[in-house]
Design a protein around this motif. Structure first.
Motif, PDB file in Angstrom:
ATOM      1  N   ALA A  77       0.834  -1.208   0.000  1.00 48.63           N
ATOM      2  CA  ALA A  77       0.000   0.000   0.000  1.00 48.63           C
ATOM      3  C   ALA A  77       0.865   1.254   0.000  1.00 48.63           C
ATOM      4  O   ALA A  77       0.560   2.247  -0.682  1.00 48.63           O
ATOM      5  N   SER A  78       1.978   1.224   0.753  1.00 47.60           N
ATOM      6  CA  SER A  78       2.838   2.403   0.827  1.00 47.60           C
ATOM      7  C   SER A  78       3.562   2.659  -0.486  1.00 47.60           C
ATOM      8  O   SER A  78       3.965   3.789  -0.771  1.00 47.60           O
ATOM      9  N   LEU A  79       3.751   1.622  -1.305  1.00 53.07           N
ATOM     10  CA  LEU A  79       4.344   1.824  -2.632  1.00 53.07           C
ATOM     11  C   LEU A  79       3.440   2.703  -3.486  1.00 53.07           C
ATOM     12  O   LEU A  79       3.904   3.653  -4.142  1.00 53.07           O
ATOM     13  N   VAL A  80       2.155   2.390  -3.485  1.00 50.71           N
ATOM     14  CA  VAL A  80       1.192   3.201  -4.231  1.00 50.71           C
ATOM     15  C   VAL A  80       1.114   4.606  -3.637  1.00 50.71           C
ATOM     16  O   VAL A  80       1.102   5.610  -4.364  1.00 50.71           O
ATOM     17  N   THR A  81       1.099   4.675  -2.316  1.00 51.79           N
ATOM     18  CA  THR A  81       1.039   5.974  -1.641  1.00 51.79           C
ATOM     19  C   THR A  81       2.255   6.828  -1.968  1.00 51.79           C
ATOM     20  O   THR A  81       2.145   8.050  -2.158  1.00 51.79           O
ATOM     21  N   ALA A  82       3.426   6.199  -2.048  1.00 50.87           N
ATOM     22  CA  ALA A  82       4.645   6.945  -2.377  1.00 50.87           C
ATOM     23  C   ALA A  82       4.531   7.604  -3.747  1.00 50.87           C
ATOM     24  O   ALA A  82       4.934   8.765  -3.930  1.00 50.87           O
ATOM     25  N   ALA A  83       3.964   6.889  -4.710  1.00 50.28           N
ATOM     26  CA  ALA A  83       3.772   7.471  -6.041  1.00 50.28           C
ATOM     27  C   ALA A  83       2.782   8.630  -5.998  1.00 50.28           C
ATOM     28  O   ALA A  83       3.029   9.705  -6.569  1.00 50.28           O
ATOM     29  N   LEU A  84       1.671   8.432  -5.306  1.00 46.95           N
ATOM     30  CA  LEU A  84       0.629   9.457  -5.265  1.00 46.95           C
ATOM     31  C   LEU A  84       1.085  10.678  -4.475  1.00 46.95           C
ATOM     32  O   LEU A  84       0.842  11.821  -4.889  1.00 46.95           O
ATOM     33  N   ASP A  85       1.754  10.448  -3.358  1.00 44.90           N
ATOM     34  CA  ASP A  85       2.201  11.582  -2.530  1.00 44.90           C
ATOM     35  C   ASP A  85       3.318  12.371  -3.206  1.00 44.90           C
ATOM     36  O   ASP A  85       3.397  13.597  -3.053  1.00 44.90           O
ATOM     37  N   THR A  86       4.188  11.673  -3.925  1.00 44.33           N
ATOM     38  CA  THR A  86       5.344  12.342  -4.533  1.00 44.33           C
ATOM     39  C   THR A  86       4.999  12.974  -5.874  1.00 44.33           C
ATOM     40  O   THR A  86       5.401  14.107  -6.162  1.00 44.33           O
ATOM     41  N   TYR A  87       4.237  12.268  -6.693  1.00 51.47           N
ATOM     42  CA  TYR A  87       4.005  12.714  -8.064  1.00 51.47           C
ATOM     43  C   TYR A  87       2.530  12.923  -8.412  1.00 51.47           C
ATOM     44  O   TYR A  87       2.219  13.370  -9.516  1.00 51.47           O
ATOM     45  N   GLY A  88       1.647  12.570  -7.499  1.00 55.08           N
ATOM     46  CA  GLY A  88       0.228  12.828  -7.721  1.00 55.08           C
ATOM     47  C   GLY A  88      -0.493  11.828  -8.580  1.00 55.08           C
ATOM     48  O   GLY A  88      -1.689  11.991  -8.867  1.00 55.08           O
ATOM     49  N   ARG A  89       0.182  10.745  -8.985  1.00 54.09           N
ATOM     50  CA  ARG A  89      -0.462   9.761  -9.838  1.00 54.09           C
ATOM     51  C   ARG A  89       0.381   8.491  -9.866  1.00 54.09           C
ATOM     52  O   ARG A  89       1.536   8.465  -9.424  1.00 54.09           O
ATOM     53  N   LEU A  90      -0.196   7.419 -10.414  1.00 52.71           N
ATOM     54  CA  LEU A  90       0.524   6.183 -10.700  1.00 52.71           C
ATOM     55  C   LEU A  90      -0.040   5.643 -12.007  1.00 52.71           C
ATOM     56  O   LEU A  90      -1.257   5.510 -12.149  1.00 52.71           O
ATOM     57  N   ASP A  91       0.841   5.368 -12.955  1.00 56.76           N
ATOM     58  CA  ASP A  91       0.411   4.900 -14.272  1.00 56.76           C
ATOM     59  C   ASP A  91       0.818   3.458 -14.569  1.00 56.76           C
ATOM     60  O   ASP A  91       0.098   2.755 -15.284  1.00 56.76           O
TER      61      ASP A  91
ATOM     62  N   LYS B  77      -2.911  -5.581  -6.294  1.00 54.46           N
ATOM     63  CA  LYS B  77      -4.195  -5.322  -5.643  1.00 54.46           C
ATOM     64  C   LYS B  77      -4.353  -3.844  -5.290  1.00 54.46           C
ATOM     65  O   LYS B  77      -5.387  -3.225  -5.576  1.00 54.46           O
ATOM     66  N   HIS B  78      -3.330  -3.264  -4.677  1.00 52.22           N
ATOM     67  CA  HIS B  78      -3.458  -1.872  -4.227  1.00 52.22           C
ATOM     68  C   HIS B  78      -3.414  -0.895  -5.386  1.00 52.22           C
ATOM     69  O   HIS B  78      -4.141   0.116  -5.378  1.00 52.22           O
ATOM     70  N   ALA B  79      -2.600  -1.177  -6.396  1.00 51.55           N
ATOM     71  CA  ALA B  79      -2.601  -0.314  -7.581  1.00 51.55           C
ATOM     72  C   ALA B  79      -3.934  -0.417  -8.304  1.00 51.55           C
ATOM     73  O   ALA B  79      -4.513   0.600  -8.732  1.00 51.55           O
ATOM     74  N   ALA B  80      -4.459  -1.636  -8.423  1.00 51.76           N
ATOM     75  CA  ALA B  80      -5.732  -1.830  -9.120  1.00 51.76           C
ATOM     76  C   ALA B  80      -6.879  -1.142  -8.399  1.00 51.76           C
ATOM     77  O   ALA B  80      -7.786  -0.588  -9.030  1.00 51.76           O
ATOM     78  N   ALA B  81      -6.862  -1.161  -7.071  1.00 50.06           N
ATOM     79  CA  ALA B  81      -7.911  -0.484  -6.306  1.00 50.06           C
ATOM     80  C   ALA B  81      -7.890   1.018  -6.588  1.00 50.06           C
ATOM     81  O   ALA B  81      -8.952   1.653  -6.728  1.00 50.06           O
ATOM     82  N   HIS B  82      -6.705   1.583  -6.688  1.00 55.41           N
ATOM     83  CA  HIS B  82      -6.586   3.012  -7.019  1.00 55.41           C
ATOM     84  C   HIS B  82      -7.130   3.288  -8.412  1.00 55.41           C
ATOM     85  O   HIS B  82      -7.927   4.216  -8.618  1.00 55.41           O
ATOM     86  N   TRP B  83      -6.743   2.460  -9.382  1.00 56.88           N
ATOM     87  CA  TRP B  83      -7.183   2.701 -10.760  1.00 56.88           C
ATOM     88  C   TRP B  83      -8.685   2.462 -10.921  1.00 56.88           C
ATOM     89  O   TRP B  83      -9.345   3.160 -11.696  1.00 56.88           O
ATOM     90  N   ARG B  84      -9.228   1.506 -10.219  1.00 61.64           N
ATOM     91  CA  ARG B  84     -10.676   1.288 -10.277  1.00 61.64           C
ATOM     92  C   ARG B  84     -11.414   2.511  -9.729  1.00 61.64           C
ATOM     93  O   ARG B  84     -12.419   2.958 -10.307  1.00 61.64           O
ATOM     94  N   ALA B  85     -10.913   3.070  -8.630  1.00 59.16           N
ATOM     95  CA  ALA B  85     -11.535   4.270  -8.070  1.00 59.16           C
ATOM     96  C   ALA B  85     -11.452   5.436  -9.048  1.00 59.16           C
ATOM     97  O   ALA B  85     -12.410   6.210  -9.192  1.00 59.16           O
ATOM     98  N   GLU B  86     -10.310   5.553  -9.728  1.00 60.34           N
ATOM     99  CA  GLU B  86     -10.165   6.612 -10.723  1.00 60.34           C
ATOM    100  C   GLU B  86     -11.170   6.429 -11.859  1.00 60.34           C
ATOM    101  O   GLU B  86     -11.816   7.396 -12.302  1.00 60.34           O
ATOM    102  N   ALA B  87     -11.317   5.207 -12.344  1.00 58.03           N
ATOM    103  CA  ALA B  87     -12.254   4.942 -13.433  1.00 58.03           C
ATOM    104  C   ALA B  87     -13.685   5.233 -13.013  1.00 58.03           C
ATOM    105  O   ALA B  87     -14.474   5.821 -13.780  1.00 58.03           O
ATOM    106  N   LYS B  88     -14.036   4.845 -11.805  1.00 61.42           N
ATOM    107  CA  LYS B  88     -15.401   5.075 -11.326  1.00 61.42           C
ATOM    108  C   LYS B  88     -15.683   6.558 -11.100  1.00 61.42           C
ATOM    109  O   LYS B  88     -16.842   6.983 -11.144  1.00 61.42           O
ATOM    110  N   ALA B  89     -14.608   7.334 -10.889  1.00 62.45           N
ATOM    111  CA  ALA B  89     -14.762   8.779 -10.719  1.00 62.45           C
ATOM    112  C   ALA B  89     -14.753   9.519 -12.053  1.00 62.45           C
ATOM    113  O   ALA B  89     -14.764  10.759 -12.084  1.00 62.45           O
ATOM    114  N   GLY B  90     -14.723   8.766 -13.158  1.00 65.10           N
ATOM    115  CA  GLY B  90     -14.750   9.382 -14.478  1.00 65.10           C
ATOM    116  C   GLY B  90     -13.388   9.721 -15.022  1.00 65.10           C
ATOM    117  O   GLY B  90     -13.277  10.392 -16.054  1.00 65.10           O
ATOM    118  N   ARG B  91     -12.330   9.272 -14.339  1.00 63.59           N
ATOM    119  CA  ARG B  91     -10.962   9.529 -14.802  1.00 63.59           C
ATOM    120  C   ARG B  91     -10.328   8.198 -15.230  1.00 63.59           C
ATOM    121  O   ARG B  91      -9.428   7.694 -14.566  1.00 63.59           O
TER     122      ARG B  91
END
Length: 304
Positions: A86-100, A138-152
């Motif tokens: 989870a902290s791997l995904v958080t590190a990307a989001l906190d540092t760069y604002g996204r994960l691709d 799992k944690h990256a996919a949860a982030h991307w699913r939330a983004e997709a459901k939010a229209g992004r």
């Protein structure tokens, strides 16, 4: 920095050395901002100095990227734990604002013949390879699913690392072969489940000179063709937005060679239309085996 990964944020696990380091540098050279994950352990997964330090392999690779004009941050969490993944995904989001893109690469070896393979060695290898793929995914996919459901809807990519051992088996590597075969199945499931959210998932079976292979294939590994950097271009492309529509696939890569691996497909078959006796089933099985192409032997198997 221009390139096919410009403006993308890429997390690479096990990126302190070998293939992971080569992948991280290659992504950075194509414009990606990189989260460099490495726990900093020995070849068998044991701690090298008790605890990770700021001058460990992850930070050294991140510093190498920054020195070349790129952007990178080190992450030293254990990705085979929920907190670390989870902290791997958080590190990307906190540092760069996204994960691709997520590249799952971390792993180590504890080779033994099956009768000598301890339960701890089985658990440790399956944990780092298979669980260490599942949890970041799992944690990256949860982030991307939330983004997709939010229209992004993202153009997200996951590249998993399997092995020829996972495709054919490898004598003396029952734990590693089983884990790497599991990664192939995980890739197929993830590709199907995550497609609605804009996520492509593929797997790569690399052949390259690393800490894990240099003693096994010493003669071949001396060749420049076995440099880990030769594998990274395919990983970068699979992890880029340029890869549109290639998902649920397994590739082998070695030197300048790329092979699309085609897995289990139905071979010869027979249907009596009713229940067979054991003797009849045996006759059918022998006939089907005789009609099929022989399988490739596991690595290290005796062929005479």
């Amino acid at each position: 920095m221009a390139g096919i990964c410009a403006d993308r944020v890429v997390a690479v696990t096990g990126a302190g050395r070998g293939l992971g380091r080569a992948h991280a540098l290659a992504f950075a050279a194509e414009g990606a901002r990189v989260v460099v994950n490495d726990l900093g352990v020995a070849l068998d997964g044991t701690p090298t100095d008790g605890t990770p330090t700021d001058d460990g392999p992850a930070e050294r690779v991140a510093a190498e990227i920054r020195a070349a004009g790129g952007e990178a941050v080190a992450h030293r969490g254990d990705i085979a734990t929920t907190e670390g993944a989870a902290s791997l995904v958080t590190a990307a989001l906190d540092t760069y604002g996204r994960l691709d893109t997520l590249v799952n690469n971390a792993g180590f070896l504890r080779d033994r013949m099956l009768v000598n393979l301890d339960e701890d060695d089985w658990d440790a290898v399956v944990r780092v390879h298979l669980k260490g793929h599942f949890l970041p995914l799992k944690h990256a996919a949860a982030h991307w699913r939330a983004e997709a459901k939010a229209g992004r809807r993202p153009r997200a990519r996951i590249v998993n690392t399997t092995s020829g051992a996972g495709l054919l088996g490898s004598v003396g590597q029952g734990n590693y072969s089983a884990a790497k075969a599991g990664i192939v199945a995980l890739t197929l499931v993830a590709a199907a489940e995550l497609a609605p959210y804009g996520v492509h998932v593929n797997a790569l079976a690399p052949a390259a000179r690393t800490r894990m292979t240099e003693h096994v294939f010493a003669a071949a590994m001396a060749s420049d063709a076995m440099a880990p950097e030769n594998v990274s271009p395919l990983v970068v492309w699979l992890g880029s937005a340029a890869n549109e529509g290639v998902t649920g696939r397994v590739f082998e890569a070695e030197g300048g060679r790329i092979t699309l691996m085609c897995g289990w497909h139905p071979g010869p078959g027979s249907d009596k239309g009713t229940r067979l006796t054991p003797a009849e089933a045996g006759d059918v099985a022998r006939a089907l085996v005789g009609a099929a192409d022989p399988p490739l032997p596991p690595y290290g198997a005796r062929t005479t």
